[in-house]
Design an enzyme around this catalytic site. Structure first.
Site, PDB file in Angstrom:
ATOM      1  N   HIS A  96     -13.976  44.469 -14.483  1.00 31.49           N
ATOM      2  CA  HIS A  96     -14.702  44.277 -15.746  1.00 31.49           C
ATOM      3  C   HIS A  96     -14.689  42.774 -16.061  1.00 31.49           C
ATOM      4  O   HIS A  96     -13.977  42.231 -15.996  1.00 31.49           O
ATOM      5  CB  HIS A  96     -14.095  45.077 -16.915  1.00 31.49           C
ATOM      6  CG  HIS A  96     -15.093  45.111 -17.998  1.00 31.49           C
ATOM      7  ND1 HIS A  96     -15.379  44.409 -18.886  1.00 31.49           N
ATOM      8  CD2 HIS A  96     -16.025  46.450 -18.363  1.00 31.49           C
ATOM      9  CE1 HIS A  96     -16.304  44.695 -19.740  1.00 31.49           C
ATOM     10  NE2 HIS A  96     -16.707  45.875 -19.468  1.00 31.49           N
ATOM     11  N   GLU A 166     -23.363  45.047 -14.881  1.00 30.24           N
ATOM     12  CA  GLU A 166     -23.255  44.511 -16.016  1.00 30.24           C
ATOM     13  C   GLU A 166     -23.154  43.105 -16.523  1.00 30.24           C
ATOM     14  O   GLU A 166     -22.620  42.236 -16.187  1.00 30.24           O
ATOM     15  CB  GLU A 166     -21.904  44.771 -16.949  1.00 30.24           C
ATOM     16  CG  GLU A 166     -21.529  46.482 -16.985  1.00 30.24           C
ATOM     17  CD  GLU A 166     -20.168  46.613 -17.790  1.00 30.24           C
ATOM     18  OE1 GLU A 166     -20.510  47.534 -18.634  1.00 30.24           O
ATOM     19  OE2 GLU A 166     -19.209  46.151 -17.390  1.00 30.24           O
TER      20      GLU A 166
END
Length: 253
Positions: A96, A166
């Site tokens: 992430h 993302e």
């Protein structure tokens, strides 16, 4: 066989016992498409994994938000892939952007983590994405390809990997990539996989979008041919997560 729509909810570092129970109740009562149409995975903080797993409706699954890069041992504060498997947690989010930026996780380190987690039987949501500076410099695909390459160099079997694109500039900012911007990167990523992994991997691997996904924008994003689902942050803590799950019907319509 088409790619089954995938919706992940990343709760990040949020929640109390009471809040978690309320979120689970909302999820359990929500009207959503059947599990042959959409796969739903929620990712609470480590401490809430057992309670969420035990209370969550059967067709939804849980993911950890991270795990250690190798076997457990003298690594204070870390949680190993083996521990997650032992708890019956099937999924883990790795790479992430918050961990890359705040904790200095390199592409190579993330690649090692993905390979080790897969070797222990976990399924992986592997995150990639560029910063605003990188996008404005025109290097989006260079960045995303380098991040994906670091994973591809360590693994051969992609069947238990979901790739989450993302864009860092869209996470928690309220800015969202337009459906066309998302589709462009997803299509480029799929082309990269076709060339660097195999056409089969490119065709079967789900590439999901994350970055300020809401009930208002999810259907338009879901309509893009190479957007196979979402990794949802803030909205996954709210009832609108049910609306986002229902965007899967755009694909099955």
């Amino acid at each position: 066989m088409g790619r089954k729509f995938f919706v992940g909810g990343n709760w990040k570092c949020n929640g109390t016992t009471d809040q978690v129970e309320k979120i689970v109740k909302t999820l359990n009562e929500g009207q959503v498409p059947p599990s042959d149409v959409v796969e739903v995975v929620v990712s609470p903080p480590y401490v809430f994994l057992p309670v969420v797993k035990s209370q969550l409706r059967q067709e939804f699954h849980v993911a950890a938000q991270n795990c250690w890069v190798k076997k457990g041992g003298a690594f204070t504060g870390e949680v190993s892939a083996e521990m997650l498997v032992n708890l019956g947690v099937p999924w883990v989010i790795l790479g992430h952007s918050e961990r890359r930026a705040l904790l200095g996780e390199s592409n190579e380190f993330v690649g090692d983590k993905v390979a080790y987690a897969l070797s222990q039987g976990l399924k992986v949501i592997a995150c990639v994405g560029e910063t605003l500076e990188q996008r404005e410099a025109g290097s989006t695909m260079d960045v995303v390809a380098a991040q994906t390459k670091a994973i591809a160099e360590k693994i051969k079997d992609w069947s238990n990997v979901v790739v989450a694109y993302e864009p860092v500039w869209a996470i928690g900012t309220g800015k969202v990539a337009t459906p066309a911007q998302a589709q462009e990167v997803h299509a480029s990523l799929r082309d990269w996989l076709k060339t660097n992994a195999s056409p089969e991997v490119a065709e079967s691997t789900r590439i999901i979008y994350g970055g300020s996904v809401t009930a208002a924008n999810c259907k338009e994003l879901a309509a893009q041919p190479d957007v196979d689902g979402f990794l949802v942050g803030g909205a996954s803590l709210k009832p609108e997560f049910i609306d986002i799950i229902n965007a899967a019907t755009v694909k099955s319509a």
